[in-house]
Design a protein around this motif. Structure first.
Motif, PDB file in Angstrom:
ATOM      1  N   THR A 146       0.833  -1.200   0.000  1.00 54.22           N
ATOM      2  CA  THR A 146       0.000   0.000   0.000  1.00 54.22           C
ATOM      3  C   THR A 146       0.872   1.256   0.000  1.00 54.22           C
ATOM      4  O   THR A 146       0.542   2.254  -0.660  1.00 54.22           O
ATOM      5  CB  THR A 146      -0.918   0.011   1.221  1.00 54.22           C
ATOM      6  N   ILE A 148       3.795   1.607  -1.353  1.00 52.84           N
ATOM      7  CA  ILE A 148       4.286   1.794  -2.724  1.00 52.84           C
ATOM      8  C   ILE A 148       3.172   2.342  -3.608  1.00 52.84           C
ATOM      9  O   ILE A 148       3.376   3.218  -4.451  1.00 52.84           O
ATOM     10  CB  ILE A 148       4.793   0.448  -3.284  1.00 52.84           C
ATOM     11  N   LEU A 149       1.965   1.814  -3.369  1.00 51.07           N
ATOM     12  CA  LEU A 149       0.798   2.251  -4.142  1.00 51.07           C
ATOM     13  C   LEU A 149       0.606   3.756  -4.001  1.00 51.07           C
ATOM     14  O   LEU A 149       0.388   4.474  -4.986  1.00 51.07           O
ATOM     15  CB  LEU A 149      -0.413   1.496  -3.620  1.00 51.07           C
ATOM     16  N   LEU A 151       2.897   5.924  -3.164  1.00 50.82           N
ATOM     17  CA  LEU A 151       4.014   6.593  -3.835  1.00 50.82           C
ATOM     18  C   LEU A 151       3.732   6.731  -5.329  1.00 50.82           C
ATOM     19  O   LEU A 151       3.912   7.811  -5.916  1.00 50.82           O
ATOM     20  CB  LEU A 151       5.306   5.800  -3.604  1.00 50.82           C
ATOM     21  N   VAL A 152       3.267   5.640  -5.926  1.00 52.55           N
ATOM     22  CA  VAL A 152       2.977   5.672  -7.360  1.00 52.55           C
ATOM     23  C   VAL A 152       1.885   6.695  -7.661  1.00 52.55           C
ATOM     24  O   VAL A 152       1.960   7.449  -8.639  1.00 52.55           O
ATOM     25  CB  VAL A 152       2.573   4.274  -7.863  1.00 52.55           C
ATOM     26  N   ALA A 153       0.870   6.729  -6.780  1.00 50.65           N
ATOM     27  CA  ALA A 153      -0.223   7.678  -7.005  1.00 50.65           C
ATOM     28  C   ALA A 153       0.304   9.109  -6.967  1.00 50.65           C
ATOM     29  O   ALA A 153      -0.062   9.948  -7.801  1.00 50.65           O
ATOM     30  CB  ALA A 153      -1.309   7.472  -5.959  1.00 50.65           C
ATOM     31  N   VAL A 155       3.427  10.137  -7.569  1.00 56.69           N
ATOM     32  CA  VAL A 155       4.238  10.363  -8.775  1.00 56.69           C
ATOM     33  C   VAL A 155       3.334  10.621  -9.971  1.00 56.69           C
ATOM     34  O   VAL A 155       3.576  11.525 -10.777  1.00 56.69           O
ATOM     35  CB  VAL A 155       5.151   9.137  -9.037  1.00 56.69           C
ATOM     36  N   GLY A 156       2.246   9.845 -10.045  1.00 59.32           N
ATOM     37  CA  GLY A 156       1.334  10.006 -11.176  1.00 59.32           C
ATOM     38  C   GLY A 156       0.686  11.369 -11.185  1.00 59.32           C
ATOM     39  O   GLY A 156       0.600  12.018 -12.240  1.00 59.32           O
ATOM     40  N   MET A 159       3.194  13.901 -12.219  1.00 56.54           N
ATOM     41  CA  MET A 159       3.541  13.754 -13.629  1.00 56.54           C
ATOM     42  C   MET A 159       2.443  14.309 -14.534  1.00 56.54           C
ATOM     43  O   MET A 159       2.712  14.982 -15.519  1.00 56.54           O
ATOM     44  CB  MET A 159       3.757  12.278 -13.915  1.00 56.54           C
ATOM     45  N   LEU A 160       1.180  14.023 -14.178  1.00 60.01           N
ATOM     46  CA  LEU A 160       0.099  14.430 -15.061  1.00 60.01           C
ATOM     47  C   LEU A 160      -0.243  15.907 -14.920  1.00 60.01           C
ATOM     48  O   LEU A 160      -0.830  16.493 -15.828  1.00 60.01           O
ATOM     49  CB  LEU A 160      -1.154  13.594 -14.785  1.00 60.01           C
ATOM     50  N   SER A 162       2.136  18.361 -13.948  1.00 57.42           N
ATOM     51  CA  SER A 162       3.291  19.256 -13.982  1.00 57.42           C
ATOM     52  C   SER A 162       3.230  20.127 -15.234  1.00 57.42           C
ATOM     53  O   SER A 162       2.417  19.926 -16.127  1.00 57.42           O
ATOM     54  CB  SER A 162       4.578  18.429 -13.975  1.00 57.42           C
ATOM     55  N   ARG A 163       4.110  21.124 -15.252  1.00 56.55           N
ATOM     56  CA  ARG A 163       4.132  22.058 -16.365  1.00 56.55           C
ATOM     57  C   ARG A 163       4.394  21.318 -17.676  1.00 56.55           C
ATOM     58  O   ARG A 163       5.165  20.356 -17.721  1.00 56.55           O
ATOM     59  CB  ARG A 163       5.244  23.085 -16.116  1.00 56.55           C
ATOM     60  N   LEU A 164       3.789  21.773 -18.760  1.00 55.14           N
ATOM     61  CA  LEU A 164       4.002  21.115 -20.044  1.00 55.14           C
ATOM     62  C   LEU A 164       5.444  21.339 -20.507  1.00 55.14           C
ATOM     63  O   LEU A 164       5.985  22.428 -20.361  1.00 55.14           O
ATOM     64  CB  LEU A 164       3.050  21.680 -21.095  1.00 55.14           C
TER      65      LEU A 164
END
Lengths: 191, 490
Positions: A146, A148-149, A151-153, A155-156, A159-160, A162-164
């Motif tokens: 959980t 790690i889950l 953490l991934v969330a 990061v996601g 990532m989605l 962040s600035r273009l």
């Protein structure tokens, strides 16, 4: 095994919960929907406490009804969402939905009625100590996964949102140019 | 060894306890976290080197996963077991991830500027799938499945400035959350009835108590969740849209690794907790889902113009074929399923790899873009031909033997109608698989200017060649491949 008959409190909470759940879907105003969801969460917390899972009930009330739902309502109000326009429900969708729901209800009824009178296999002690002990010994692996889950969330999300990048900026311009009618169209136009 | 000896194998303490460093997922996660840290601290060079480190790391992980010593072991109070099934699937997932990251590397060179997460997230997805293949209780299974799925939500919407990628991500998220809800409801039902989450204990409880109708309901709901993950009908609605909208390497990842992860769960559930009622109740459901998937997948694919969307429908039909291997619930059926998975993975990675590399130079992924490819680059056209022939199940490739074996397994189990439907589906599929081949070899490009040769990066060409060789080898020497699978998985 322990035989367990649902008490009046259970039925009261169950109907309360279902009523609020219908409200979440049925209300047109997003704030009313979100507040109904708070009702669902609180009824569920009450149900957990009624079943003897005190810690879970408290966490449910604190985390979901308290923190998560407050955030929900904040965002709904911040976005200043208008009343939902009623979705058009055609005949096919209505017939399909009703038949799927009744089939589901029938399966539930069949499988439950074939069972010995309502029973729970075992009642687990529901305080924080018992839960923590289980979580950090027997269920340590899922607990770590959980982490790690989450953490991934994170990061996601970063990532989605962040600035273009320069490349993406160009690509966006190309995409917008390709379908000029939908450029900046907030009504959800498609191309 | 008969895999379907559920209870005896999974008793607590019957297996050796495993030290943490023997879990490959620990290393994979460490690698993932280290790469994330490198991305944070090595701002200027990270986007250049991280994709490469990721790829080389996967090569090492592949060698370890395939050649690691074997033996049934358990870990975390038997919540994690490391048996033949886990070995096979871990090797499978590492291979698929390696191919996908390789594909990403070729596809995303300039795009990856400052976006190294794209190359790091597959490590987390792979770890989730690894945990999944070793999960021996419902909690570990569910949490690792969520790790896989959430990573995929992110990867699918990676091209966030493109409308279809975002749409695919949103669709996948909403429908995925719904299917997860069904699955949790089912798990809760089973837990409520048996009082335990451990697969072995659940199987003992079901065998010794008369609670089958209730448990069957729980299983039904869990199967809804799994059917969504493998893209089997009637829970396939997301497949064409998501496959079309996702970045092509992610489409390949979804159709190969995510599907195999669903089958890893099914095999685990079949092997232990639900073995007792599998043959009577669940097998019937499987047959229905298989027939529906084969018909809907193959007939739906006939009308498609976009190759990625076509591959989506094709993957629905392959989910149906794969389910046929489970209907039998025998070692033979399972072996056929494993072989089919390997063949399907090779051919799908090959075809989508070609689509990925050709999309830019051909100007799109629609079928008409492939017109006249044989003149522009005969090597790639022949590779595409081999991949399509294997997916269609024609003799010189692995697809033929895979289909033949899986049909034989279902036939042996007495499911003759199912086999007839499957043969009908396979015949229909010839039309749309070979339609692309016809375009490539016999149609001329619509635009006269577009006859310049297509060039491919040699690094990428190497991957495609490997996959082609794999597809051909599985067809020419299937017994060799089956022997390898047997050594890994049984």
């Amino acid at each position: 095994m322990i035989f367990w008959m649902p008490s009046m409190v259970f039925w009261f909470l169950a109907f309360l919960l279902l009523g609020f759940a219908v409200g979440v879907v049925a209300f047109r105003n997003p704030v009313s929907s979100a507040l109904s969801l708070v009702g669902v969460m609180l009824a569920l917390a009450a149900m957990m406490i009624h079943a003897g899972a005190f810690f879970l009930g408290a966490v449910q009330a604190l985390v979901y009804a308290g923190a998560v739902m407050t955030l929900f309502i904040f965002i709904v109000m911040l976005l200043n969402l208008k009343e939902e326009t009623g979705a058009h429900i055609g005949w096919a969708a209505l017939v399909g939905g009703v038949s799927a729901a009744s089939a589901f209800a029938w399966i539930v009824y069949k499988s439950v009625s074939l069972m010995p009178p309502l029973w729970l296999a075992r009642v687990v002690r529901g305080d924080a100590q018992a839960l923590g002990k289980r979580l950090f010994t027997h269920y340590q692996l899922p607990f770590e996964i959980t982490a790690i889950l989450l953490l991934v969330a994170i990061v996601g999300v970063v990532m989605l949102s962040s600035r273009l990048t320069i490349h993406e900026e160009n690509e966006r311009k190309m995409e917008a140019g390709g379908c000029s009618s939908a450029n900046g169209n907030k009504e959800g136009g498609t191309c | 060894m008969n895999l379907f000896m559920p209870i005896a194998l999974l008793q607590h303490g019957a297996m050796q306890q495993l030290p943490w460093w023997k879990m490959p997922e620990c290393w994979w996660l460490t690698m993932g976290v280290l790469l994330l840290l490198a991305d944070i601290f090595g701002k200027n060079i990270s986007h250049r080197i991280i994709p490469r480190i990721s790829l080389w790391g996967l090569c090492v992980a592949w060698i370890v996963a395939v050649f690691a010593p074997r033996g049934a072991e358990s870990f975390f109070g038997a919540g994690y077991i490391y048996d033949g099934t886990a070995y096979f699937f871990k090797a499978f997932f590492v291979s698929a991830t390696l191919a996908v990251v390789w594909m990403m590397l070729a596809d995303e060179q300039e795009r990856s500027e400052g976006r190294s997460e794209y190359f790091i997230l597959p490590w987390f997805a792979m770890s989730g799938m690894g945990f999944l293949s070793s999960a021996n209780d419902f909690l570990t299974m569910f949490v690792s499945l969520e790790l896989v799925t959430i990573t995929f939500y992110i990867l699918v919407s990676y091209h966030r400035v493109r409308r279809d990628s975002l749409e695919a991500g949103a669709k996948y998220l909403v429908l995925g959350a719904l299917s997860t809800g069904f699955m949790v409801y089912g798990i809760a039902f089973v837990f409520g009835l048996t009082g335990t989450l451990d697969f072995g204990k659940v199987s003992i409880f079901i065998a010794t108590h008369d609670i089958q109708s209730g448990v069957a309901f729980g299983i039904l709901l869990i199967l809804v969740g799994v059917a969504f993950k493998v893209g089997a009908a009637p829970f396939h609605w997301w497949v064409p849209d998501v496959y079309q909208g996702a970045p092509t390497p992610i489409t390949a990842y979804l159709s190969v690794a995510s599907k195999a992860a669903g089958f890893a769960i099914l095999i685990r559930l079949l092997m232990s907790p639900f073995y007792a009622i599998w043959t009577q109740d669940v097998a019937g459901l499987m047959v229905l889902a298989a027939v529906a998937s084969i018909l809907i997948g193959n007939l739906g694919a006939l009308a498609q113009r976009d190759v990625k969307r076509l591959m989506g429908y094709s993957s629905v039909s392959h989910a149906g074929f794969l389910l046929m291997g489970l209907v039998a619930a025998t070692d033979f059926g399972l072996k056929a399923l494993y072989f089919y998975l390997v063949v399907y993975a090779l051919a799908t990675l090959l075809v989508l790899g070609l689509v990925c590399v050709l999309a830019r130079s051909l100007g799109g992924t629609e079928m008409r873009h492939f017109s006249g490819l044989a003149k522009r680059n005969p090597y790639l056209a022949w590779m595409m031909l081999i991949g399509m022939v294997s997916l269609a199940g024609l003799p010189p490739t692995g697809g033929f033997f895979a289909k033949w074996q899986i049909f034989a397994a279902a036939w042996e189990a007495g499911r003759h109608h199912l086999v007839l439907f499957a043969i009908f589906g396979a015949v229909v599929s010839l039309y749309y698989y070979l339609a692309i081949v016809r375009k490539m070899f016999f149609a001329s490009a619509d635009d006269e200017k577009e006859t310049v040769p297509v060039r491919v990066d040699p690094v990428y060409f190497a991957l495609l060649s490997l996959l082609t060789v794999g597809t051909v080898v599985t067809g020419l020497a299937p017994s060799l491949v089956i022997k390898c699978i047997q050594k890994l998985a049984f």
